[in-house]
Motif scaffolding. Structure first.
Motif, short mmCIF file in Angstrom:
data_model
loop_
_atom_site.label_atom_id
_atom_site.label_comp_id
_atom_site.label_asym_id
_atom_site.label_seq_id
_atom_site.Cartn_x
_atom_site.Cartn_y
_atom_site.Cartn_z
N PHE A 188 0.82 -1.20 0.00
CA PHE A 188 0.00 0.00 0.00
C PHE A 188 0.86 1.26 0.00
N SER A 189 0.25 2.33 -0.49
CA SER A 189 0.80 3.68 -0.38
C SER A 189 -0.08 4.40 0.64
N ILE A 190 0.56 5.11 1.55
CA ILE A 190 -0.20 5.82 2.57
C ILE A 190 0.31 7.25 2.62
N LYS A 191 -0.64 8.19 2.61
CA LYS A 191 -0.27 9.60 2.70
C LYS A 191 0.17 9.89 4.13
N GLU A 192 0.57 11.12 4.36
CA GLU A 192 0.92 11.52 5.72
C GLU A 192 -0.18 11.06 6.66
N CYS A 193 0.22 10.37 7.69
CA CYS A 193 -0.75 9.79 8.61
C CYS A 193 -0.53 10.38 10.00
N ALA A 194 -1.59 10.90 10.58
CA ALA A 194 -1.49 11.49 11.92
C ALA A 194 -1.37 10.41 12.99
N MET A 249 3.50 0.67 2.99
CA MET A 249 3.25 -0.41 3.95
C MET A 249 3.08 -1.70 3.17
N ALA A 250 3.67 -2.75 3.66
CA ALA A 250 3.46 -4.08 3.10
C ALA A 250 2.86 -4.95 4.19
N ILE A 265 -7.66 2.47 7.78
CA ILE A 265 -6.89 3.53 7.12
C ILE A 265 -7.59 3.87 5.80
N PRO A 266 -8.62 4.68 5.86
CA PRO A 266 -9.43 4.94 4.65
C PRO A 266 -8.66 5.53 3.47
N ASP A 267 -7.61 6.32 3.73
CA ASP A 267 -6.87 6.97 2.64
C ASP A 267 -5.77 6.11 2.04
N ILE A 268 -5.63 4.89 2.51
CA ILE A 268 -4.58 4.01 2.00
C ILE A 268 -4.92 3.58 0.57
N ARG A 269 -3.90 3.43 -0.27
CA ARG A 269 -4.13 3.06 -1.67
C ARG A 269 -3.34 1.79 -1.99
N LEU A 270 -4.03 0.81 -2.54
CA LEU A 270 -3.40 -0.45 -2.92
C LEU A 270 -2.45 -0.22 -4.09
N ALA A 326 -7.18 -4.57 -12.72
CA ALA A 326 -8.33 -3.70 -12.49
C ALA A 326 -7.91 -2.42 -11.79
N SER A 327 -7.02 -2.54 -10.84
CA SER A 327 -6.53 -1.37 -10.10
C SER A 327 -5.78 -0.43 -11.03
#
Length: 187
Positions: free
Chosen positions: A10-16, A44-45, A70-75, A156-157
């Protein structure tokens, strides 16, 4: 139910949230069947060993559980999917030399890689199917099912994030490509 071992990157933006808080929240959300790796900032893996009625069910439930926390996480990728000869040999329990010999001694029928470079890459699903159908290797049905599910999820992604105008243009190209003879098929 079957058990499936897979990795989601996953890619995760700045996370508080603190990483430890995220890990605890993931466990509470049902992700107590995974190991998490955070090596590169913003990535994150997660390695899962998840039960499901199908590979798609297992992978899909893992993604839903992660996104609930983590709603903003992107696969970025579900694996195993794209693999080299060494990866394939390790998954199947034989040597890279054996895989290379299979490739070089069957140039007409061995699947073409989707990427050629320092390391050639193939869809795992394609290699497993070839080994089963052409060389009568015993391939675990669950591994083949997982490779297929991950391949379709990754495609698909990637397609979902593509430019719609480009997809339309490629749609016309795919019609032409579909009319070409398949590799290994008689002309």
């Amino acid at each position: 139910m079957k058990s499936y071992e897979f990795t989601l990157r996953f890619s995760i933006k700045e996370c508080a949230q603190d990483v430890d808080d995220i890990i605890e929240a993931l466990g509470e959300a049902g992700c107590n069947d995974m190991l998490i790796g955070i090596g590169q900032a913003g990535r994150m893996a997660m390695m899962f060993d998840r039960d499901g009625t199908s590979a798609a069910d297992a992978v899909g439930s893992a993604i839903r559980d992660v996104k609930a926390v983590i709603p903003d996480i992107r696969l970025l990728e579900a694996s195993p999917d794209l693999v080299g000869l060494t990866d394939t040999a390790e998954l199947l329990g034989f040597s890279r030399q054996n895989m290379r010999k299979l490739m070089t001694s069957n140039p007409e029928s061995f699947p073409a890689p989707v990427h050629e470079g320092k390391q050639a890459l193939w869809p795992l699903e394609t290699l497993l199917t070839w080994l089963r159908e052409n060389k009568q290797y015993e391939i675990d049905d669950s591994l083949l099912e997982l490779a297929k599910a991950n391949r379709h999820l990754n495609l698909a992604s990637a397609t979902r994030s593509s430019d719609p105008d480009q997809l339309k243009a490629f749609g016309r190209c795919w019609q032409v490509i579909d009319e070409l003879p398949k590799r290994g098929a008689p002309p």
